[in-house]
Design a protein around this motif. Structure first.
Motif, PDB file in Angstrom:
ATOM      1  N   GLU A   5       0.830  -1.210   0.000  1.00 42.88           N
ATOM      2  CA  GLU A   5       0.000   0.000   0.000  1.00 42.88           C
ATOM      3  C   GLU A   5       0.861   1.256   0.000  1.00 42.88           C
ATOM      4  OE1 GLU A   5      -3.110   1.839  -0.803  1.00 42.88           O
ATOM      5  OE2 GLU A   5      -3.402  -0.284  -0.289  1.00 42.88           O
ATOM      6  N   VAL A   6       1.992   1.205   0.708  1.00 41.96           N
ATOM      7  CA  VAL A   6       2.915   2.340   0.715  1.00 41.96           C
ATOM      8  C   VAL A   6       3.462   2.579  -0.684  1.00 41.96           C
ATOM      9  CG1 VAL A   6       5.188   3.114   1.501  1.00 41.96           C
ATOM     10  CG2 VAL A   6       3.555   2.185   3.143  1.00 41.96           C
ATOM     11  N   ARG A   7       3.840   1.513  -1.360  1.00 38.29           N
ATOM     12  CA  ARG A   7       4.359   1.643  -2.730  1.00 38.29           C
ATOM     13  C   ARG A   7       3.302   2.239  -3.658  1.00 38.29           C
ATOM     14  NH1 ARG A   7       9.037  -1.110  -4.056  1.00 38.29           N
ATOM     15  NH2 ARG A   7       9.930  -2.411  -2.398  1.00 38.29           N
ATOM     16  N   ARG A   8       2.077   1.769  -3.521  1.00 36.44           N
ATOM     17  CA  ARG A   8       1.003   2.295  -4.379  1.00 36.44           C
ATOM     18  C   ARG A   8       0.748   3.773  -4.086  1.00 36.44           C
ATOM     19  NH1 ARG A   8      -0.832  -3.053  -3.775  1.00 36.44           N
ATOM     20  NH2 ARG A   8      -1.819  -2.618  -1.747  1.00 36.44           N
ATOM     21  N   LEU A   9       0.797   4.149  -2.817  1.00 35.60           N
ATOM     22  CA  LEU A   9       0.581   5.545  -2.454  1.00 35.60           C
ATOM     23  C   LEU A   9       1.660   6.431  -3.064  1.00 35.60           C
ATOM     24  CD1 LEU A   9      -0.756   7.819  -0.852  1.00 35.60           C
ATOM     25  CD2 LEU A   9       0.637   7.145   1.120  1.00 35.60           C
ATOM     26  N   LEU A  10       2.923   6.006  -2.959  1.00 35.93           N
ATOM     27  CA  LEU A  10       4.016   6.799  -3.512  1.00 35.93           C
ATOM     28  C   LEU A  10       3.932   6.876  -5.034  1.00 35.93           C
ATOM     29  CD1 LEU A  10       6.957   5.558  -1.250  1.00 35.93           C
ATOM     30  CD2 LEU A  10       5.752   7.734  -1.124  1.00 35.93           C
ATOM     31  N   LYS A  11       3.519   5.788  -5.660  1.00 42.91           N
ATOM     32  CA  LYS A  11       3.366   5.801  -7.115  1.00 42.91           C
ATOM     33  C   LYS A  11       2.283   6.792  -7.531  1.00 42.91           C
ATOM     34  CE  LYS A  11       4.909   1.047  -7.955  1.00 42.91           C
ATOM     35  NZ  LYS A  11       4.509  -0.319  -8.396  1.00 42.91           N
ATOM     36  N   ASP A  12       1.176   6.791  -6.799  1.00 38.42           N
ATOM     37  CA  ASP A  12       0.072   7.703  -7.123  1.00 38.42           C
ATOM     38  C   ASP A  12       0.463   9.153  -6.850  1.00 38.42           C
ATOM     39  OD1 ASP A  12      -1.392   5.467  -7.747  1.00 38.42           O
ATOM     40  OD2 ASP A  12      -2.493   5.421  -5.849  1.00 38.42           O
ATOM     41  N   THR A  13       1.171   9.379  -5.745  1.00 34.33           N
ATOM     42  CA  THR A  13       1.495  10.747  -5.331  1.00 34.33           C
ATOM     43  C   THR A  13       2.534  11.392  -6.242  1.00 34.33           C
ATOM     44  OG1 THR A  13       1.035  10.156  -3.025  1.00 34.33           O
ATOM     45  CG2 THR A  13       2.294  12.173  -3.410  1.00 34.33           C
ATOM     46  N   PHE A  14       3.541  10.602  -6.636  1.00 34.77           N
ATOM     47  CA  PHE A  14       4.647  11.171  -7.396  1.00 34.77           C
ATOM     48  C   PHE A  14       4.677  10.705  -8.854  1.00 34.77           C
ATOM     49  CE2 PHE A  14       5.988  11.021  -2.919  1.00 34.77           C
ATOM     50  CZ  PHE A  14       6.193  12.370  -2.705  1.00 34.77           C
ATOM     51  N   SER A  15       3.627  10.016  -9.284  1.00 33.78           N
ATOM     52  CA  SER A  15       3.487   9.586 -10.684  1.00 33.78           C
ATOM     53  C   SER A  15       4.685   8.766 -11.147  1.00 33.78           C
ATOM     54  CB  SER A  15       3.304  10.801 -11.596  1.00 33.78           C
ATOM     55  OG  SER A  15       2.149  11.539 -11.229  1.00 33.78           O
ATOM     56  N   PHE A  22      11.987   7.902 -10.023  1.00 35.59           N
ATOM     57  CA  PHE A  22      12.082   9.030  -9.100  1.00 35.59           C
ATOM     58  C   PHE A  22      13.289   9.918  -9.388  1.00 35.59           C
ATOM     59  CE2 PHE A  22      12.460  11.076  -4.869  1.00 35.59           C
ATOM     60  CZ  PHE A  22      11.138  11.470  -4.703  1.00 35.59           C
ATOM     61  N   ILE A  23      14.182   9.484 -10.271  1.00 39.53           N
ATOM     62  CA  ILE A  23      15.389  10.263 -10.551  1.00 39.53           C
ATOM     63  C   ILE A  23      15.057  11.596 -11.220  1.00 39.53           C
ATOM     64  CG2 ILE A  23      16.820   8.194 -10.739  1.00 39.53           C
ATOM     65  CD1 ILE A  23      16.734   8.481 -13.749  1.00 39.53           C
ATOM     66  N   VAL A  24      13.865  11.726 -11.800  1.00 41.70           N
ATOM     67  CA  VAL A  24      13.486  12.984 -12.458  1.00 41.70           C
ATOM     68  C   VAL A  24      12.719  13.903 -11.507  1.00 41.70           C
ATOM     69  CG1 VAL A  24      13.452  11.921 -14.741  1.00 41.70           C
ATOM     70  CG2 VAL A  24      11.347  11.988 -13.376  1.00 41.70           C
ATOM     71  N   HIS A  25      12.564  13.490 -10.255  1.00 50.17           N
ATOM     72  CA  HIS A  25      11.836  14.312  -9.280  1.00 50.17           C
ATOM     73  C   HIS A  25      12.563  15.638  -9.066  1.00 50.17           C
ATOM     74  CE1 HIS A  25       9.090  14.971  -5.903  1.00 50.17           C
ATOM     75  NE2 HIS A  25      10.126  15.417  -5.211  1.00 50.17           N
ATOM     76  N   GLN A  26      11.844  16.745  -9.201  1.00 46.63           N
ATOM     77  CA  GLN A  26      12.433  18.062  -8.976  1.00 46.63           C
ATOM     78  C   GLN A  26      12.323  18.415  -7.496  1.00 46.63           C
ATOM     79  OE1 GLN A  26      14.058  19.900 -11.281  1.00 46.63           O
ATOM     80  NE2 GLN A  26      13.762  18.143 -12.650  1.00 46.63           N
ATOM     81  N   PRO A  27      13.438  18.550  -6.810  1.00 49.97           N
ATOM     82  CA  PRO A  27      13.397  18.797  -5.356  1.00 49.97           C
ATOM     83  C   PRO A  27      12.809  20.162  -5.016  1.00 49.97           C
ATOM     84  CG  PRO A  27      15.634  19.050  -6.184  1.00 49.97           C
ATOM     85  CD  PRO A  27      14.816  18.514  -7.325  1.00 49.97           C
ATOM     86  N   GLN A  47      -1.265  19.833  -2.713  1.00 49.48           N
ATOM     87  CA  GLN A  47      -1.705  19.361  -4.023  1.00 49.48           C
ATOM     88  C   GLN A  47      -0.532  18.952  -4.919  1.00 49.48           C
ATOM     89  OE1 GLN A  47      -4.983  18.973  -4.485  1.00 49.48           O
ATOM     90  NE2 GLN A  47      -5.167  19.770  -2.381  1.00 49.48           N
ATOM     91  N   ASP A  48       0.680  19.279  -4.492  1.00 53.44           N
ATOM     92  CA  ASP A  48       1.868  18.965  -5.296  1.00 53.44           C
ATOM     93  C   ASP A  48       3.041  18.752  -4.351  1.00 53.44           C
ATOM     94  OD1 ASP A  48       3.642  18.579  -7.370  1.00 53.44           O
ATOM     95  OD2 ASP A  48       3.932  20.735  -7.746  1.00 53.44           O
ATOM     96  N   LEU A  49       3.097  17.578  -3.744  1.00 54.38           N
ATOM     97  CA  LEU A  49       4.127  17.295  -2.754  1.00 54.38           C
ATOM     98  C   LEU A  49       5.496  17.152  -3.420  1.00 54.38           C
ATOM     99  CD1 LEU A  49       2.303  14.742  -0.414  1.00 54.38           C
ATOM    100  CD2 LEU A  49       2.603  17.208  -0.114  1.00 54.38           C
ATOM    101  N   ILE A  50       6.459  17.883  -2.880  1.00 55.08           N
ATOM    102  CA  ILE A  50       7.824  17.859  -3.401  1.00 55.08           C
ATOM    103  C   ILE A  50       8.791  17.712  -2.228  1.00 55.08           C
ATOM    104  CG2 ILE A  50       9.583  19.119  -4.703  1.00 55.08           C
ATOM    105  CD1 ILE A  50       7.371  20.657  -6.087  1.00 55.08           C
TER     106      ILE A  50
END
Length: 212
Positions: A5-15, A22-27, A47-50
């Motif tokens: 469930e944690v993995r699914r939540l992170l996938k949904d939250t950060f696409s 996740f390497i393209v995540h803008q800090p 609405q846009d967690l970073i």
């Protein structure tokens, strides 16, 4: 169940579909993080967690995001768990995501300059191939150990039934294999010995006739 469930939540939250994405995540912007910590700034956008990937999970900014994710997990899960339980899992996942992100950041080369995008990609591909090779070799060793252990077990059973004289030798061999474990099995692609050169020497026997 909670891990999934944690993995699914992170996938949904950060696409993302996997950790490597996740390497393209803008800090988070440094000024926003600083303002939230020292100047009573607004903090993370719900609405846009970073994440603030320059720091660990214990900073006020990242801790706030993790608290938001904990609340979302509590809503999703039928089986209730403590906030501390969920936060511990999320902190561990954040650690792995941050490691993936940091590995993809340009590093200083031997020439004292930052890597180019192509050099970063080449390094990541090389590292991935090394990891895959290591996993394959480990799997081969495990399979080889299991196969040898089963064969020895079967042979020893037959030797006991027939009361063969060489039974002690086979039992010793079984003990040796179990002592070595799968780590003691050779890999089919081992690099050890590849640089050895076979040299043939002519033996001088007393009964040979000297030939010029």
């Amino acid at each position: 169940m909670e891990q999934g469930e944690v993995r699914r939540l992170l996938k949904d939250t950060f696409s993302i579909s996997q950790d490597a994405d996740f390497i393209v995540h803008q800090p988070a912007i440094h000024e926003d993080v600083y303002s939230y910590k020292y100047e009573d700034g607004p903090g993370p956008n719900t609405q846009d967690l970073i994440f603030d990937l320059t720091h660990g999970s214990n900073t006020p900014w990242n801790a706030k995001i993790l608290d938001m994710l904990v609340k979302e997990l509590q809503k999703r899960n039928v089986e209730e768990q403590s906030d501390g339980y969920y936060k511990a899992i999320l902190e561990d996942r954040y650690k792995w995501l941050r490691m993936a992100w940091r590995a993809a950041q340009p590093k200083v080369t031997a020439k004292g300059i930052l890597e180019t995008v192509a050099e970063v990609e080449e390094r990541l591909v090389t590292k991935r191939d090394e990891n895959l090779k290591s996993v394959c070799q480990t799997t081969r060793r495990q399979n080889k150990y299991i196969c040898r252990a089963k064969i020895l077990q079967h042979v020893i059973k037959l030797k006991k039934d027939d009361e063969d004289d060489d039974l002690p030798a086979w039992m010793w061999l079984e003990t040796l294999i179990k002592t070595l474990g799968d780590g003691g099995m050779s890999s089919e692609e081992s690099d050890v010995g590849n640089d050895l050169q076979c040299v043939l020497w002519v033996k001088k026997m007393a009964w040979h006739h000297g030939i010029e």
